[in-house]
Design a protein around this motif. Sequence first.
Motif, short mmCIF file in Angstrom:
data_model
loop_
_atom_site.label_atom_id
_atom_site.label_comp_id
_atom_site.label_asym_id
_atom_site.label_seq_id
_atom_site.Cartn_x
_atom_site.Cartn_y
_atom_site.Cartn_z
N ILE A 214 -12.89 4.60 -9.23
CA ILE A 214 -11.84 3.68 -8.79
C ILE A 214 -10.66 3.74 -9.75
N ILE A 215 -10.93 3.71 -11.05
CA ILE A 215 -9.85 3.74 -12.03
C ILE A 215 -9.11 5.07 -11.97
N ALA A 216 -9.83 6.16 -11.76
CA ALA A 216 -9.17 7.46 -11.63
C ALA A 216 -8.27 7.49 -10.40
N ALA A 217 -8.73 6.89 -9.30
CA ALA A 217 -7.94 6.89 -8.06
C ALA A 217 -6.71 6.01 -8.15
N LEU A 218 -6.71 5.05 -9.09
CA LEU A 218 -5.55 4.17 -9.24
C LEU A 218 -4.29 4.93 -9.61
N ARG A 219 -4.43 6.10 -10.18
CA ARG A 219 -3.24 6.89 -10.54
C ARG A 219 -2.41 7.26 -9.33
N TYR A 220 -3.03 7.20 -8.15
CA TYR A 220 -2.32 7.59 -6.95
C TYR A 220 -1.82 6.38 -6.17
N ASN A 221 -1.86 5.20 -6.80
CA ASN A 221 -1.25 4.02 -6.21
C ASN A 221 0.24 4.05 -6.51
N LYS A 222 1.06 3.63 -5.55
CA LYS A 222 2.51 3.76 -5.75
C LYS A 222 3.02 2.85 -6.86
N ARG A 223 2.27 1.81 -7.23
CA ARG A 223 2.70 0.94 -8.32
C ARG A 223 2.24 1.45 -9.68
N TYR A 224 1.56 2.58 -9.70
CA TYR A 224 1.10 3.15 -10.96
C TYR A 224 2.25 3.90 -11.64
N LEU A 225 2.44 3.64 -12.92
CA LEU A 225 3.36 4.43 -13.73
C LEU A 225 2.54 5.21 -14.75
N THR A 226 3.17 6.19 -15.37
CA THR A 226 2.47 6.98 -16.38
C THR A 226 1.83 6.08 -17.43
N GLU A 227 2.49 4.96 -17.73
CA GLU A 227 1.98 4.07 -18.77
C GLU A 227 0.80 3.22 -18.29
N GLY A 228 0.51 3.19 -17.00
CA GLY A 228 -0.66 2.44 -16.55
C GLY A 228 -0.45 1.66 -15.27
N THR A 229 -1.48 0.94 -14.88
CA THR A 229 -1.52 0.21 -13.62
C THR A 229 -0.71 -1.08 -13.71
N ARG A 230 -0.06 -1.42 -12.59
CA ARG A 230 0.62 -2.71 -12.44
C ARG A 230 0.12 -3.35 -11.15
N MET A 231 -0.02 -4.67 -11.15
CA MET A 231 -0.64 -5.36 -10.02
C MET A 231 0.10 -6.65 -9.70
N ALA A 232 -0.08 -7.10 -8.45
CA ALA A 232 0.25 -8.47 -8.08
C ALA A 232 -0.94 -9.34 -8.46
N ILE A 233 -0.65 -10.48 -9.10
CA ILE A 233 -1.69 -11.40 -9.55
C ILE A 233 -1.34 -12.81 -9.06
N VAL A 234 -2.32 -13.54 -8.56
CA VAL A 234 -2.12 -14.92 -8.11
C VAL A 234 -2.49 -15.87 -9.25
N GLU A 235 -1.59 -16.83 -9.53
CA GLU A 235 -1.89 -17.79 -10.59
C GLU A 235 -2.38 -19.13 -10.05
N GLY A 236 -2.10 -19.41 -8.79
CA GLY A 236 -2.55 -20.64 -8.19
C GLY A 236 -2.41 -20.54 -6.68
N PRO A 237 -2.92 -21.50 -5.91
CA PRO A 237 -2.84 -21.42 -4.45
C PRO A 237 -1.41 -21.22 -3.97
N GLY A 238 -1.18 -20.10 -3.28
CA GLY A 238 0.13 -19.83 -2.71
C GLY A 238 1.19 -19.40 -3.70
N LYS A 239 0.79 -18.98 -4.90
CA LYS A 239 1.79 -18.68 -5.92
C LYS A 239 1.42 -17.44 -6.71
N LEU A 240 2.33 -16.44 -6.69
CA LEU A 240 2.16 -15.24 -7.50
C LEU A 240 2.51 -15.54 -8.95
N TRP A 241 1.84 -14.86 -9.85
CA TRP A 241 2.17 -14.95 -11.28
C TRP A 241 3.36 -14.06 -11.57
#
Length: 624
Positions: free
Chosen positions: A572-599
């Motif tokens: 899974i971690i190897a395949a993350l390199r082919y995610n469009k949000r992946y940069l050479t420096e590593g993975t970036r993600m959307a994260i939820v901090e609370g109901p209905g709210k992105l961090w």
Amino acid sequence: MFTEALIPAAGRGARLDRPATPKPLVNVGGRALIVDVLDKLQTVGVKRAVVVVGYEGEKVVRHLTNHPDLDLQVDFIDHDGWRKGLASSVLAARDEFEDPFLVAMADHRFDGQLIERIAGAGFDGDEEAVMLVDQAVDEVHDPSAAVDVNLKGDQVVAVDAELDDPDGIDAGLFALTPAIFDRLEEVLTETEPAGLTEGLDRLAGDGLVRAEFVEGASWHDIDTPPALIRAEMEYRDRQRKDAVTTPSFDDAADTRTESFQFTTGKPVQTDVFVQRGFVRNPSTLQLIPDESASSPIYVFTDTRVNELYGDDFVGGLDEMGYDVRRVVMAEGEESKTMDNYTRLVDHVLAEGIDERSVMVSLGGGAVCNVCGFIASTLYRGIGLVHVPTTLMAQCDAAIGHKQGINGERGKNMVGAYYPPHAIAVDVEVLQTLDDWLIPDGLSEVIKHALGQDSEYLDYLLDYDGSLWNPDFHEHVVCKNIELKCELMASDPKELREAMVLQYGHTTGHPIEYLSGYDLNHGQCVGIGMMVASRVGRILGACDDEMVQLHREVIEKYDLPTTIPANIEVDDIIAALRYNKRYLTEGTRMAIVEGPGKLWQVDGDYTIPVSDEVLREALKASYCR
């Protein structure tokens, strides 16, 4: 030159609250904070470091013992009294130092030049301390946690957590003489807990403390989850910039350069219609623009949808007088290949189109994606209409500008942002779907609720009717379209708040691909949202209740929350390199901090996530 240093690393670091990880071992740039500090200390000539440990001290000792990056001698003091504060932890090392020494906080990250500066500071006259001070007070992200400093020139006259109108901020790096121990002992006889601040303030009151200034160099006091993310963002940004070699330009060359520029493009409106029954009777909606009435119209569909609705839909358009050609492809992801794209393009070009032709997708997400990508590339872009027939497509895949096909290494690797001029949704067609396709589409509904609208989430949690109720379908489809239209209007390329559209997809796409597409997209998004919630918990963006809330709503709508045992974490971690949000420096993600709210941290919704954190979240997401 200082040859000894003290690293107080005994505290719990409750404000950062990383489960199972003491704060000195939290990573930035793939390296523990305390290792980074020790490594930079040894580069300025420090030969021996004393590390005071307390809370989960055995983990710190184990991590540093025989660490491959460290050549200096590291001695440990196990301090049971760490709850008495930083003053007590520093005082615990009193017997270890007879000469001046450096002190660096174990939960800070410093630019190397700052450690060089403090190491080269020395003492003037009777001075007993030199402290690093940042005069850019207004740029401090967490002033409530900062230690304030008042100055008179470069002399420190007061050090306190609550000074009025301070001249600077304590940056956590010091050169001290053993005199500090007497002052800290005095402080601890009067109050507990106490910090290093009180001892420095007493020295400052006697005129014995000088400031060295940050002067714009980078330092981070990593007390909170946002502070950790800021440090990681800066590290990755620097890695990206440092990778570029600045070319040497010949200013004396006899050359002449003419410079021009142009701006193109204007807003494109996409009309989205929701109307029951029009797939059987397309004459109730105008989907084809008047200027395209005499041009070839292509309807792309799959074998299943063609059997159910192809004759009615294509026949209806034909009865209206359009020149309609039908293109039938295989169902599902197997159609989203480069080979199929090439075959279909050749077919369409052989049949004939003109610049006002329109491509109409009649089907699920795969049909929408393939048809949309073909429309975006033929003649550099021709007319496009989506008529989605699955809940997944009606709630997500067809609603937007993303058109694409799969590559050999992952899902949706080749594509374009290309707007359809119309999208028409008929929820009646959902009644003929296979059972699994309703939960499949509801994954995207849950995604919007968790990351964008808490009232929508409450509705889903409270709903107790049938998943096959057409009124329920129409409600969630209309609500999803409403929410997605808001995002498309403000952030069409998903760079800010529209990152919610990626929620659950960062690990969901690799899991889908690694399953050989045996798991459907919605199932993988459900698992991916569960993983993302655990990433958020590890990073401190949310609490355990938010993780449990994810599980509750995902399982309620018949979606899985665990990764199949036959899919490996490393894959899974190897395949993350082919995610469009992946940069050479590593993975970036959307994260939820609370109901209905992105961090978001400083307006950035693409949160950097280390492989270490991902691995921990993934491992926790297997069935136990």
